[in-house]
Design a protein around this motif. Structure first.
Motif, short mmCIF file in Angstrom:
data_model
loop_
_atom_site.label_atom_id
_atom_site.label_comp_id
_atom_site.label_asym_id
_atom_site.label_seq_id
_atom_site.Cartn_x
_atom_site.Cartn_y
_atom_site.Cartn_z
N THR A 14 39.31 -51.60 7.16
CA THR A 14 40.69 -52.03 7.34
C THR A 14 41.51 -50.85 7.83
O THR A 14 41.50 -49.78 7.24
N THR A 189 43.90 -63.06 7.42
CA THR A 189 44.89 -62.02 7.74
C THR A 189 46.30 -62.57 7.72
O THR A 189 47.23 -61.94 7.20
N HIS A 192 47.25 -62.94 3.97
CA HIS A 192 47.26 -61.80 3.08
C HIS A 192 47.79 -60.51 3.70
O HIS A 192 48.04 -59.54 2.98
N ARG A 193 47.94 -60.49 5.02
CA ARG A 193 48.53 -59.33 5.69
C ARG A 193 49.61 -59.84 6.63
O ARG A 193 49.53 -59.73 7.84
N ASP A 196 51.07 -57.99 9.65
CA ASP A 196 50.36 -57.98 10.93
C ASP A 196 50.89 -59.09 11.84
O ASP A 196 51.11 -58.88 13.04
#
Length: 296
Positions: A14, A189, A192-193, A196
């Motif tokens: 990551t 992604t 959870h991110r 981004d």
């Protein structure tokens, strides 16, 4: 594991790289007047040049997680915003075409005194890279193809890009992000991110309407570059997100089979924007390939 020159990258790191210049890495950026446009560029580091070309409808900041790591390893990393994208400005008379994008990139190399470089393109940047190779193969030290393909657009894909152009014209560039983010990043992604997705959305929103339309036309009408593949004689790396639904791995495998001596790296847990989503894995792939081919 390997299958010929194809490497499946199992360990995915990551990325936690800064999105500004790394400590001690020389960085310059600005606008260059080329071919009637103002092209924004960022150059970081010293050493063997790597020129990276973004996809639709993004900007050079797509590679913000790659510049530091590659520069720290002894490369000069140059990214540009194609005319009409990011901080670049296109004249109304020429909002962009495949030939113009390629000529702009070559002109930036000239202005930055870069006679040869490793040249890489993501998605739409792939057809631009092929066009540059057809124009000036002597400018290439190596080639990197990222989540892209050599095939011309089929009937269904042509209509998708025409729809993107119409949507941008009707509702503005910000209308494209919801259409594209579901393919650029994996669902994991996006859940959870979320930062981004926010970052890439900001890049998409920065494009001009004319740029969005011009890029969509380029993608819909791109030429068949499969014959070009067999003419490529420089070391070539193909990077592909395993979960890419825009241009799935089968297209990258086909390119690898047609470019003599090329290497394919598959990145698990990555979609169309693998170079950003799994930047650590992509950076490792680039550095390992470059070193193996003496590109220092």
């Amino acid at each position: 594991m390997k299958y010929g020159q194809m490497t499946a990258l199992v360990l995915v790191m990551t990325a936690g790289l800064a999105q500004a210049g790394g400590a001690g890495m020389p960085m310059q950026q600005g606008l260059l007047a080329v071919n009637g446009a103002q092209i924004h560029y960022v150059s970081e580091g010293t050493g063997t040049p790597i020129l990276l070309l973004h996809g639709y409808p993004l900007s050079g900041e797509l590679f913000s997680r790659n510049r530091d790591a590659l520069a720290a390893a002894g490369y000069r990393v140059i990214t540009i915003d194609h005319r009409g994208y990011g901080n670049s400005v296109a004249p109304a008379s020429d909002p962009g075409s495949l030939k113009t994008y390629a000529m702009d990139a070559l002109a930036v190399m000239d202005r930055l005194n870069v006679p040869k470089a490793i040249i890489g393109g993501m998605s739409m940047g792939g057809p631009i890279t092929f066009e540059m190779y057809r124009m000036a193969p002597e400018r290439f030290l190596g080639m990197i193809l990222i989540d892209t393909l050599a095939n011309p657009a089929g009937i269904v894909e042509q209509h998708i890009w025409k729809g993107m152009a119409q949507k941008a014209s009707t509702y503005g560039p910000q209308a494209l992000a919801p259409e594209l983010l579901k393919d650029m990043l994996t669902g994991d992604t996006r859940l959870h991110r979320m930062a981004d997705a926010t970052f890439l959305t900001g890049i998409v929103n920065q494009a001009s309407v004319a740029g969005d339309v011009a890029g969509a036309v380029v993608l819909a009408t791109r030429p068949d570059s499969i014959p070009t593949l067999k003419t490529i004689t420089v070391p070539t790396l193909i990077i592909e997100g395993v979960e890419d639904t825009v241009y799935p791995p089968e297209f990258s495998m086909k390119m690898q089979q047609n470019i003599a001596g090329s290497t394919l790296v598959l990145i698990p847990g990555a979609a169309h924007a693998a170079i950003y989503e799994k930047a650590g894995a992509a950076n490792t792939a680039i550095l390992d390939w470059a070193r193996a081919n003496g590109l220092r």
